[in-house]
Design a protein around this motif. Structure first.
Motif, PDB file in Angstrom:
ATOM      1  N   TYR A 187       0.654  -1.208  -0.191  1.00  0.00           N
ATOM      2  CA  TYR A 187       0.073  -0.049   0.143  1.00  0.00           C
ATOM      3  C   TYR A 187       0.934   1.363   0.081  1.00  0.00           C
ATOM      4  CZ  TYR A 187      -4.284  -2.620   0.738  1.00  0.00           C
ATOM      5  OH  TYR A 187      -5.407  -3.458   0.641  1.00  0.00           O
ATOM      6  N   ASP A 188       2.113   1.190   0.589  1.00  0.00           N
ATOM      7  CA  ASP A 188       2.866   2.408   0.595  1.00  0.00           C
ATOM      8  C   ASP A 188       3.347   2.580  -1.017  1.00  0.00           C
ATOM      9  OD1 ASP A 188       2.750   2.749   3.053  1.00  0.00           O
ATOM     10  OD2 ASP A 188       4.867   1.654   3.546  1.00  0.00           O
ATOM     11  N   ILE A 189       3.653   1.605  -1.739  1.00  0.00           N
ATOM     12  CA  ILE A 189       3.862   1.741  -3.268  1.00  0.00           C
ATOM     13  C   ILE A 189       2.920   2.165  -3.966  1.00  0.00           C
ATOM     14  CG2 ILE A 189       5.035   0.688  -5.188  1.00  0.00           C
ATOM     15  CD1 ILE A 189       6.651  -1.160  -3.104  1.00  0.00           C
ATOM     16  N   GLN A 190       1.577   1.516  -3.704  1.00  0.00           N
ATOM     17  CA  GLN A 190       0.609   1.614  -4.855  1.00  0.00           C
ATOM     18  C   GLN A 190      -0.768   1.467  -3.935  1.00  0.00           C
ATOM     19  OE1 GLN A 190       0.247   0.537  -8.696  1.00  0.00           O
ATOM     20  NE2 GLN A 190       2.352  -0.388  -8.867  1.00  0.00           N
ATOM     21  N   PRO A 191      -1.107   2.820  -3.437  1.00  0.00           N
ATOM     22  CA  PRO A 191      -2.344   2.808  -2.369  1.00  0.00           C
ATOM     23  C   PRO A 191      -3.486   2.706  -2.787  1.00  0.00           C
ATOM     24  CG  PRO A 191      -1.426   5.120  -3.143  1.00  0.00           C
ATOM     25  CD  PRO A 191      -0.609   4.157  -3.496  1.00  0.00           C
ATOM     26  N   ASN A 192      -3.741   2.435  -3.862  1.00  0.00           N
ATOM     27  CA  ASN A 192      -5.129   2.182  -4.579  1.00  0.00           C
ATOM     28  C   ASN A 192      -5.219   0.615  -5.340  1.00  0.00           C
ATOM     29  OD1 ASN A 192      -6.282   4.835  -4.134  1.00  0.00           O
ATOM     30  ND2 ASN A 192      -5.213   5.333  -5.961  1.00  0.00           N
ATOM     31  N   ILE A 193      -4.276  -0.138  -5.042  1.00  0.00           N
ATOM     32  CA  ILE A 193      -4.370  -1.459  -5.552  1.00  0.00           C
ATOM     33  C   ILE A 193      -5.300  -2.290  -4.724  1.00  0.00           C
ATOM     34  CG2 ILE A 193      -2.368  -2.344  -3.843  1.00  0.00           C
ATOM     35  CD1 ILE A 193      -1.332  -3.834  -6.353  1.00  0.00           C
ATOM     36  N   PHE A 194      -5.759  -3.336  -5.267  1.00  0.00           N
ATOM     37  CA  PHE A 194      -6.614  -4.266  -4.524  1.00  0.00           C
ATOM     38  C   PHE A 194      -5.595  -5.534  -4.450  1.00  0.00           C
ATOM     39  CE2 PHE A 194     -10.154  -1.914  -6.262  1.00  0.00           C
ATOM     40  CZ  PHE A 194     -11.238  -2.288  -5.538  1.00  0.00           C
ATOM     41  N   ILE A 195      -5.927  -6.201  -3.181  1.00  0.00           N
ATOM     42  CA  ILE A 195      -5.133  -7.309  -2.572  1.00  0.00           C
ATOM     43  C   ILE A 195      -6.333  -8.324  -2.289  1.00  0.00           C
ATOM     44  CG2 ILE A 195      -3.482  -8.230  -1.219  1.00  0.00           C
ATOM     45  CD1 ILE A 195      -2.327  -5.331  -0.584  1.00  0.00           C
ATOM     46  N   ASN A 196      -5.963  -9.511  -2.510  1.00  0.00           N
ATOM     47  CA  ASN A 196      -7.015 -10.518  -2.396  1.00  0.00           C
ATOM     48  C   ASN A 196      -6.827 -10.951  -1.262  1.00  0.00           C
ATOM     49  OD1 ASN A 196      -4.919 -12.207  -2.772  1.00  0.00           O
ATOM     50  ND2 ASN A 196      -5.882 -13.738  -3.710  1.00  0.00           N
ATOM     51  N   ASP A 197      -7.374 -12.027  -0.470  1.00  0.00           N
ATOM     52  CA  ASP A 197      -7.755 -12.376   0.729  1.00  0.00           C
ATOM     53  C   ASP A 197      -6.869 -13.454   1.455  1.00  0.00           C
ATOM     54  OD1 ASP A 197      -9.033 -14.326  -0.809  1.00  0.00           O
ATOM     55  OD2 ASP A 197     -10.924 -14.637   0.564  1.00  0.00           O
ATOM     56  N   ARG A 198      -5.720 -13.922   0.547  1.00  0.00           N
ATOM     57  CA  ARG A 198      -5.238 -15.087   0.832  1.00  0.00           C
ATOM     58  C   ARG A 198      -3.654 -15.198   1.498  1.00  0.00           C
ATOM     59  NH1 ARG A 198      -6.682 -19.451  -3.936  1.00  0.00           N
ATOM     60  NH2 ARG A 198      -8.944 -18.668  -4.287  1.00  0.00           N
ATOM     61  N   LEU A 199      -3.508 -13.853   2.266  1.00  0.00           N
ATOM     62  CA  LEU A 199      -2.546 -13.481   3.057  1.00  0.00           C
ATOM     63  C   LEU A 199      -2.571 -13.943   4.356  1.00  0.00           C
ATOM     64  CD1 LEU A 199      -1.147 -10.075   1.718  1.00  0.00           C
ATOM     65  CD2 LEU A 199       0.160 -12.158   1.622  1.00  0.00           C
ATOM     66  N   ASP A 200      -3.976 -14.386   4.721  1.00  0.00           N
ATOM     67  CA  ASP A 200      -4.230 -14.971   5.821  1.00  0.00           C
ATOM     68  C   ASP A 200      -4.282 -13.684   6.919  1.00  0.00           C
ATOM     69  OD1 ASP A 200      -4.788 -16.860   8.154  1.00  0.00           O
ATOM     70  OD2 ASP A 200      -2.648 -16.822   8.720  1.00  0.00           O
ATOM     71  N   LEU A 201      -4.895 -12.593   6.422  1.00  0.00           N
ATOM     72  CA  LEU A 201      -5.239 -11.560   7.400  1.00  0.00           C
ATOM     73  C   LEU A 201      -6.588 -11.285   7.509  1.00  0.00           C
ATOM     74  CD1 LEU A 201      -2.260  -9.029   5.946  1.00  0.00           C
ATOM     75  CD2 LEU A 201      -2.263 -10.374   7.998  1.00  0.00           C
ATOM     76  N   GLN A 202      -7.296 -12.324   7.025  1.00  0.00           N
ATOM     77  CA  GLN A 202      -8.885 -11.963   7.136  1.00  0.00           C
ATOM     78  C   GLN A 202      -9.432 -10.773   6.564  1.00  0.00           C
ATOM     79  OE1 GLN A 202      -7.164 -13.030  10.069  1.00  0.00           O
ATOM     80  NE2 GLN A 202      -7.559 -15.311   8.692  1.00  0.00           N
ATOM     81  N   ARG A 203      -8.768 -10.291   5.421  1.00  0.00           N
ATOM     82  CA  ARG A 203      -9.329  -9.063   4.922  1.00  0.00           C
ATOM     83  C   ARG A 203      -8.928  -9.085   3.427  1.00  0.00           C
ATOM     84  NH1 ARG A 203      -5.895  -6.836   9.024  1.00  0.00           N
ATOM     85  NH2 ARG A 203      -3.591  -6.397   8.102  1.00  0.00           N
ATOM     86  N   GLY A 204      -9.557  -8.333   2.402  1.00  0.00           N
ATOM     87  CA  GLY A 204      -8.847  -8.237   1.220  1.00  0.00           C
ATOM     88  C   GLY A 204     -10.201  -8.735   0.420  1.00  0.00           C
TER      89      GLY A 204
END
Length: 439
Positions: A212-229
């Motif tokens: 998000y620091d590099i590209q603040p408007n990017i979408f990230i999916n939910d598979r980082l195990d952070l319960q979001r995205g």
């Protein structure tokens, strides 16, 4: 919870995305997990690296076909589980520029799709069966090879650094990346001799912050195990939509039960089924992303090409009911779905009825109805105005529409008068223009 600002509205407006699985497994041509399914060692798997040369691949042609087929964004596999990289990374020699192909394929694809106006998504696998520091677990091809396990005890600190640097490359060397699609966390797995991996193994919190620091408007999916995205159910349809305000979501699907090119897997969905899946997903407020697995020469197989072209042809006439549309508060009739955009309510009819179709709760609320494919009017009546017994009338349209309607009808319904012959469409759509609600 993801907040959709102006720069991020594109995702829910797009509704139809293209997934591309392409890599060394395309040469094997028997599933993208072939390395671990057959427990192939890195040295033995190298033959696919040595023979990777998609000489017929035309990135411009891929992009033009995707646009013609109706897709609005693309997700490209920059690195799959086998660790092979489709870009000219500085972090490993296991990359496309060292194969006989010799060019940065990711750069070519991103430029081509961007030129056609498609949003750019990059797939990056958190797994890496080639990296020597990746800790062996139950998914690893060498899970039963004690010699390999002893020689490679794993160093996830080193691997996290490697992965973070690669992702930074992808986000800084190829312009705006709209969507970063990770695959995948599996912390709950326990094989007895090893356990799965999750957020701590990937360094997900720090990784997300860097992204998000590099590209603040990017979408990230939910598979980082952070319960979001962006939620990404795979190979199945949600039974219902999501609560209002929750994260956006997409369902990702294959054409023939394999993501990578699988020469002998002929279990293809029909174009009609793909359209119905697309409609069903949009009616629940989600995006539908369909996968293509090009062959080792860089060509889309004829069957996939035909299916996606037929869906694209349908979208050329019915896109209004998909792009920018979402679910509706109204309950559709059996064998149908509603999508809605503003005061336009779109009825997708999966099974064409005989002559009439009753729509609950729409009596008195519709000002005009038409078939979307050719714009032709569909006549309708509010059921409260229909009598049980027909009386002589000089209004012959009333006579025609009320014929044989003798049962007591719910007065809140709307009755459509349909042509006997179903339009020659994968799914027929009727556009209902809703009246403005009185305040």
């Amino acid at each position: 919870m993801t907040t959709i600002n102006t720069e991020r509205k594109w995702f829910s407006e797009s509704r139809y995305g293209l997934f591309i699985h392409f890599g060394l497994y395309s040469v094997a041509a028997r599933h993208e997990w072939v390395q671990t399914l057959e427990e192939i060692s890195v040295p033995d798997y190298k033959k696919y690296f040595d023979h990777f040369n998609p000489d017929l691949l035309d990135a411009t042609q891929w992009a033009k076909k995707a646009k013609e087929d109706g897709f609005k964004y693309v997700i490209i596999t920059a690195k799959h589980h086998d660790g092979f990289c489709l870009w000219d990374t500085n972090e490993t020699d296991y990359k496309v520029t060292n194969t006989p192909f010799g060019r940065d394929l990711l750069a070519e694809l991103i430029q081509a799709f961007r030129t056609e106006g498609l949003r750019i998504g990059i797939y990056y696998s958190l797994l890496d069966w080639h990296h020597p520091d990746f800790l062996v677990d139950g998914y690893h091809p060498m899970r039963q090879n004690s010699s390999y396990i002893n020689e490679h005890p794993g160093n996830m600190d080193n691997y996290r650094s490697y992965m973070s640097t690669q992702i930074k490359e992808l986000l800084t060397q190829y312009g705006t990346i709209d969507y970063l699609w990770f695959d995948f966390s599996y912390k709950s797995r326990n094989w007895g001799t090893s356990v799965g991996k999750g957020a701590e193994d990937w360094g997900s919190e720090q990784l997300e912050k860097m992204i998000y620091d590099i590209q603040p408007n990017i979408f990230i999916n939910d598979r980082l195990d952070l319960q979001r995205g962006v939620q990404t159910p795979e190979q199945f349809a949600r039974s219902k939509g999501m609560d209002e305000g929750d994260d956006v979501w997409e369902t990702v699907q294959t054409l023939n039960n394999s993501w990578g090119y699988d020469r002998d897997n002929l279990n293809f969905k029909s174009s009609e089924l793909v359209v119905k899946q697309l409609v069903d997903t949009v009616s629940k407020g989600g995006n539908f992303t369909m996968n293509i697995g090009p062959n080792a020469r860089g060509l889309w197989d004829d069957t996939s090409d035909t299916i996606l072209a037929e869906v694209g042809d349908w979208l050329s006439r019915h896109g209004e009911a998909i792009y920018g549309a979402t679910g509706s508060q109204y309950t559709p009739p059996i064998n149908g779905c509603y999508t809605q955009k503003g005061n336009k309510l779109f009825l997708h009819i999966f099974s064409w009825p005989y002559r009439t179709l009753l729509l609950p709760a729409l009596g008195g609320k519709v000002s005009f109805a038409r078939l979307l494919n050719d714009g032709s009017e569909i006549r309708f009546s509010d059921t409260k105005n229909l009598g049980g017994e027909r009386e002589a009338t000089t209004n012959l349209y009333k006579e025609i529409m009320e014929v044989h309607v003798k049962e007591a009808l719910d007065p809140t319904m709307l009755m459509l008068n349909l042509p006997i012959r179903e339009p020659k469409e994968l799914v027929s759509v009727i556009e209902l223009t809703l009246k403005e609600e009185k305040k």
